[in-house]
Design a protein around this motif. Structure first.
Motif, short mmCIF file in Angstrom:
data_model
loop_
_atom_site.label_atom_id
_atom_site.label_comp_id
_atom_site.label_asym_id
_atom_site.label_seq_id
_atom_site.Cartn_x
_atom_site.Cartn_y
_atom_site.Cartn_z
N GLY A 148 0.78 -1.23 0.00
CA GLY A 148 0.00 0.00 0.00
C GLY A 148 0.81 1.27 0.00
O GLY A 148 0.25 2.36 0.06
N GLY A 149 2.14 1.14 -0.04
CA GLY A 149 3.01 2.31 -0.10
C GLY A 149 3.22 2.78 -1.52
O GLY A 149 2.60 2.29 -2.46
N LYS A 150 4.12 3.73 -1.66
CA LYS A 150 4.38 4.30 -2.97
C LYS A 150 5.88 4.43 -3.15
O LYS A 150 6.54 5.23 -2.46
CB LYS A 150 3.70 5.67 -3.08
CG LYS A 150 3.36 6.08 -4.50
CD LYS A 150 2.43 7.28 -4.50
CE LYS A 150 1.96 7.59 -5.92
NZ LYS A 150 1.07 8.78 -5.93
N ALA A 151 6.45 3.63 -4.06
CA ALA A 151 7.90 3.62 -4.27
C ALA A 151 8.22 3.56 -5.75
O ALA A 151 7.53 2.89 -6.53
CB ALA A 151 8.52 2.44 -3.54
N PHE A 152 9.30 4.26 -6.12
CA PHE A 152 9.76 4.29 -7.49
C PHE A 152 11.27 4.04 -7.53
O PHE A 152 11.98 4.35 -6.58
CB PHE A 152 9.45 5.65 -8.13
CG PHE A 152 7.99 5.99 -8.15
CD1 PHE A 152 7.20 5.66 -9.24
CD2 PHE A 152 7.39 6.64 -7.07
CE1 PHE A 152 5.84 5.98 -9.27
CE2 PHE A 152 6.05 6.96 -7.08
CZ PHE A 152 5.26 6.63 -8.18
N VAL A 153 11.72 3.48 -8.64
CA VAL A 153 13.13 3.13 -8.78
C VAL A 153 13.76 3.96 -9.89
O VAL A 153 13.17 4.15 -10.96
CB VAL A 153 13.29 1.62 -9.11
CG1 VAL A 153 14.74 1.29 -9.44
CG2 VAL A 153 12.81 0.78 -7.94
N HIS A 154 14.98 4.44 -9.63
CA HIS A 154 15.72 5.21 -10.62
C HIS A 154 17.15 4.67 -10.69
O HIS A 154 17.88 4.74 -9.69
CB HIS A 154 15.76 6.70 -10.23
CG HIS A 154 14.39 7.27 -9.98
ND1 HIS A 154 13.64 7.87 -10.97
CD2 HIS A 154 13.64 7.32 -8.84
CE1 HIS A 154 12.49 8.28 -10.44
NE2 HIS A 154 12.47 7.96 -9.16
N ARG A 155 17.52 4.13 -11.83
CA ARG A 155 18.89 3.65 -12.00
C ARG A 155 19.80 4.86 -12.18
O ARG A 155 19.59 5.69 -13.07
CB ARG A 155 19.01 2.73 -13.20
CG ARG A 155 20.40 2.11 -13.32
CD ARG A 155 20.57 1.31 -14.61
NE ARG A 155 21.86 0.65 -14.64
CZ ARG A 155 23.02 1.24 -14.92
NH1 ARG A 155 23.04 2.55 -15.17
NH2 ARG A 155 24.16 0.57 -14.92
N CYS A 156 20.83 4.95 -11.35
CA CYS A 156 21.67 6.14 -11.39
C CYS A 156 23.02 5.84 -10.76
O CYS A 156 23.11 5.18 -9.72
CB CYS A 156 20.99 7.29 -10.64
SG CYS A 156 21.96 8.81 -10.57
N ASN A 157 24.07 6.35 -11.37
CA ASN A 157 25.41 6.31 -10.81
C ASN A 157 25.67 7.65 -10.14
O ASN A 157 25.84 8.67 -10.82
CB ASN A 157 26.44 6.05 -11.92
CG ASN A 157 27.86 6.06 -11.41
OD1 ASN A 157 28.11 6.14 -10.20
ND2 ASN A 157 28.82 5.99 -12.32
N VAL A 158 25.70 7.69 -8.81
CA VAL A 158 25.83 8.96 -8.11
C VAL A 158 27.16 9.65 -8.39
O VAL A 158 27.29 10.86 -8.16
CB VAL A 158 25.64 8.80 -6.58
CG1 VAL A 158 24.22 8.33 -6.27
CG2 VAL A 158 26.69 7.86 -5.99
#
Length: 254
Positions: free
Chosen positions: A54-64
């Protein structure tokens, strides 16, 4: 108290160890979490668990370590209110046994990675009239630890950046703090023991646990609880601080 309803949080390294615990804690407290990770597969697993609950999460591929990559990633997220710089790598070695390649790698991720995220997030916060930044440092920045030369150097830089940002953006309603954990029991610790002490993992685990006066390692969720407070509205009077969460390691080890 400590709810993050209507808050959007960007968490680098948010799919493993302390970062994962922070991601899960923030989502539980109703934040929309954006996991910034080099490995999107691990991050997606964490996001799927949150979304199925029931949460809200998104993924972003990234090299910091890549400023353009960070800038594009954070721009794609849009307006957000919280930045947690948790991405980091470790290294075992003294000054004369640390290779230039390893030193550069730690600087790129642990130090430049934090700078890149600050560089991209601060204009967002300024335009919005405020924001919260939490940097994950380490007790290695404050005390001498054996064989942690490059790691200590980069975490010391994280503390310095924390103070600088806290001072520079007071008028912009931007708070910036750091947390400095001692040893925390994460999968990284288990992998480290397996690689460096095969056959003696249990003995070394106990030895490392008891190097902290409290007699054990920290739990990721304990670190996440402190992170939650510092990023919540209840901590509105708190900025420019480093919080030891170390089982008494720094103050009581004498």
């Amino acid at each position: 108290m400590f709810v993050l309803t209507n808050k959007k949080a960007v968490i680098t390294g948010g799919a493993s160890g302390i970062g994962k615990a922070i991601t899960q804690m923030f989502a539980k407290q109703h934040a929309e979490v954006h996991i910034v990770e080099l490995n999107p597969d691990n991050a997606q697993h964490v996001a799927d668990e949150i979304n199925s609950s029931g949460g809200k999460a998104f993924v972003h591929r990234c090299n910091v370590a890549d400023q353009k990559n960070v800038s594009n990633t954070l721009s794609s997220i849009g307006q957000f209110q919280i930045l947690v710089n948790s991405a980091g790598v470790a290294h075992i070695g003294k000054a004369d046994t640390t290779s230039e390649e390893d030193f550069d790698r730690l600087v790129a991720v642990n130090m430049k990675g934090v700078y890149n995220c600050l560089h991209a997030a601060l204009p967002v916060f300024i335009n919005a009239g405020g924001g919260v930044i939490l940097n994950v440092a380490s007790i290695a920045a404050s005390v001498g630890l054996r064989d942690r030369f490059a790691y200590s150097a980069t975490k010391g830089a994280v503390l310095a950046m924390t103070l600088s940002v806290a001072k520079d953006y007071l008028e912009n309603n931007i708070r910036c703090n750091a947390i400095s954990p001692a040893r925390v029991h994460t999968p990284f610790v288990d992998g480290f023991l397996k690689q460096n002490y095969p056959g003696n993992e249990k003995e070394m685990f106990e030895k490392l646990s008891h190097s902290q006066p409290i007699g054990r390692m920290g739990r990721p969720e304990e670190i996440a609880a402190l992170a939650l407070y510092l990023c919540s509205d209840e901590a509105g009077f708190v900025t420019g601080n480093d919080y030891l969460i170390d089982g008494g390691f720094v103050k009581l080890n004498n």
